[in-house]
Design an enzyme around this catalytic site. Sequence first.
Site, PDB file in Angstrom:
ATOM      1  CD  GLU A 268     144.214  10.019 -10.596  1.00 12.24           C
ATOM      2  OE1 GLU A 268     145.406   9.845 -10.284  1.00 12.24           O
ATOM      3  OE2 GLU A 268     143.756  11.127 -10.934  1.00 12.24           O
TER       4      GLU A 268
ATOM      5  CG  ASP B  73     140.761  17.731 -15.182  1.00 14.67           C
ATOM      6  OD1 ASP B  73     140.163  18.345 -14.273  1.00 14.67           O
ATOM      7  OD2 ASP B  73     141.202  16.582 -15.036  1.00 14.67           O
ATOM      8  CB  SER B  74     143.975  19.037 -12.107  1.00 13.45           C
ATOM      9  OG  SER B  74     143.004  18.030 -11.886  1.00 13.45           O
TER      10      SER B  74
ATOM     11  CE1 TYR C  86     146.943  21.366 -11.175  1.00 10.61           C
ATOM     12  CE2 TYR C  86     145.173  22.906 -11.621  1.00 10.61           C
ATOM     13  CZ  TYR C  86     146.401  22.373 -11.951  1.00 10.61           C
ATOM     14  OH  TYR C  86     147.075  22.858 -13.042  1.00 10.61           O
ATOM     15  N   GLY C  87     143.462  19.067  -5.913  1.00  7.06           N
ATOM     16  CA  GLY C  87     142.447  19.098  -4.840  1.00  7.06           C
ATOM     17  C   GLY C  87     142.944  19.394  -3.440  1.00  7.06           C
TER      18      GLY C  87
ATOM     19  CB  CYS D 169     139.492  21.009 -13.190  1.00  5.13           C
ATOM     20  SG  CYS D 169     140.199  20.691 -11.592  1.00  5.13           S
ATOM     21  CG  ASN D 170     133.941  19.730 -10.186  1.00  7.40           C
ATOM     22  OD1 ASN D 170     132.793  20.078 -10.000  1.00  7.40           O
ATOM     23  ND2 ASN D 170     134.260  18.792 -11.060  1.00  7.40           N
ATOM     24  CB  THR D 171     139.994  21.546  -7.858  1.00  5.04           C
ATOM     25  OG1 THR D 171     139.499  20.309  -7.323  1.00  5.04           O
ATOM     26  CG2 THR D 171     140.906  22.188  -6.861  1.00  5.04           C
TER      27      THR D 171
ATOM     28  CB  CYS E 261     135.267  15.411  -7.925  1.00  9.13           C
ATOM     29  SG  CYS E 261     136.915  14.779  -8.291  1.00  9.13           S
ATOM     30  CB  THR E 262     136.957  15.498 -13.266  1.00  9.08           C
ATOM     31  OG1 THR E 262     138.059  15.388 -12.349  1.00  9.08           O
ATOM     32  CG2 THR E 262     136.839  16.919 -13.762  1.00  9.08           C
ATOM     33  CG  HIS E 263     138.928  11.564 -10.704  1.00  7.70           C
ATOM     34  ND1 HIS E 263     139.257  12.827 -11.152  1.00  7.70           N
ATOM     35  CD2 HIS E 263     140.074  10.836 -10.749  1.00  7.70           C
ATOM     36  CE1 HIS E 263     140.560  12.852 -11.430  1.00  7.70           C
ATOM     37  NE2 HIS E 263     141.068  11.660 -11.198  1.00  7.70           N
TER      38      HIS E 263
HETATM   39  N1  DGL Z   1     139.903  17.420 -11.517  1.00 14.00           N
HETATM   40  C1  DGL Z   1     139.759  17.562 -10.078  1.00 14.00           C
HETATM   41  C2  DGL Z   1     138.347  18.072  -9.769  1.00 14.00           C
HETATM   42  O1  DGL Z   1     137.420  17.947 -10.549  1.00 14.00           O
HETATM   43  C3  DGL Z   1     140.041  16.272  -9.346  1.00 14.00           C
HETATM   44  C4  DGL Z   1     141.491  15.853  -9.358  1.00 14.00           C
HETATM   45  C5  DGL Z   1     142.410  16.839  -8.644  1.00 14.00           C
HETATM   46  O2  DGL Z   1     142.316  16.993  -7.406  1.00 14.00           O
HETATM   47  O3  DGL Z   1     143.204  17.446  -9.330  1.00 14.00           O
HETATM   48  O4  DGL Z   1     138.140  18.608  -8.711  1.00 14.00           O
END
Ligand code: DGL
Length: 267
Positions: free
Chosen positions: A154, A6-7, A38-39, A69-71, A186-188
Site C-alpha cells: 500500500e 473486499d476489505s 481485516y487481516g 478478500c481472502n481474509t 491475499c488480494t495484494h
Molecule cells: N484483502 C485482504 C486479503 O485478501 C488483505 C488486506 C486486509 O488485511 O484487509 O486477505
Amino acid sequence: MIGIFDSGFGGLTVFKEIKRALPKYDYIYLGDSLRSPYGGRTQETIHQFTQQAVDFLFKQGCQLVILACNTASSEALRKLQQEWLPAHHPERRILGVIRPLAEEAIKASRFGRIGVVGTKATVQSKAYEKELKHLKKEVKVYQQSAPLLVPLIEEGWLDKPETRMIIKKYLRPLKDAQIDSLILGCTHYPLLMKEFKRIAGKRVNVLNAPKIVADKLVDYLNRHPEIENKLTRNGQIKYLTTNSPEHFDELGSKFLGSPIKSAKVAL
Ligand code: DGL
C-alpha cells in the site's frame, strides 16, 4: 448485478480479471477501507463486517456476491453460506476465493507439497489447508503469514530491496519444506508476483490467483443458469468505499490498472 466485496481496494486485482473475463455484466465493487485491514482482526469481527457488507450489496440488487478478500473468504464465508444465507436470502449466492484456488493448486501440484501465504487471520483459520486436504487427503500444506506485505504494497514499495528481503524471509520455511506450488492467498500479493516467482524459484509454480478466480466464475455462471439469468447486462460498474473516495481512487487505480471514480457509503 454482481457484487464484489473486499476489505479495501486490494480486491481490485481480482476484479480486474473478472471484468476482463465477463465484461457484459453490471458490477458493484465495495471496499470497506474505513475498517481495513481485516487481516489482524478476530474471526467474529471479520464475520460481522463481511455480513454487513454482503447485506448492503444484496440491498443494492446484487444476486451474487464474490468475496474477493481472502481474509473474509477464510473467516466468514462458510458460516454465511450455511447459516445466514438460507435464513435471510435463500435465492442469492455468495462465493469466495479459497475453493477455486485450492482446486487449481491441487491440479498444478506435481508432488502434493503446497505453500500458502496470507494474512494472519487467513493462516490462523487454516481455510486453505482444510480445503486442500478435503480435495486430496494426502496433500502436504505449509502455511506462512506475511503481515508486513500489505502495508508495504500500500506504500508502493514494490521494487524496494527491503520488500524483497522480507519476501525471502517469509518464503524460506516454505522453500525448506520443498513446496512445488504456492498460493498467494491475499488480494495484494499479485502486485509482487514477479518477486514471488523469482524468490520462490523455477521449481515452484506460483498460482495466478486473480485469473483463476475469474475463470472459475465464468465456469460457475455456465453451470448455474438460474443465477446467471437474473444478472443485468449493461456493462456498468460502480465503485463504493466506506472511507475517503480520493484515497480509494488514487490507490485503487494502481491495483486496477485504470482510473477509478468511487463514491462514499456507510455500512
Ligand atoms: N484483502 C485482504 C486479503 O485478501 C488483505 C488486506 C486486509 O488485511 O484487509 O486477505
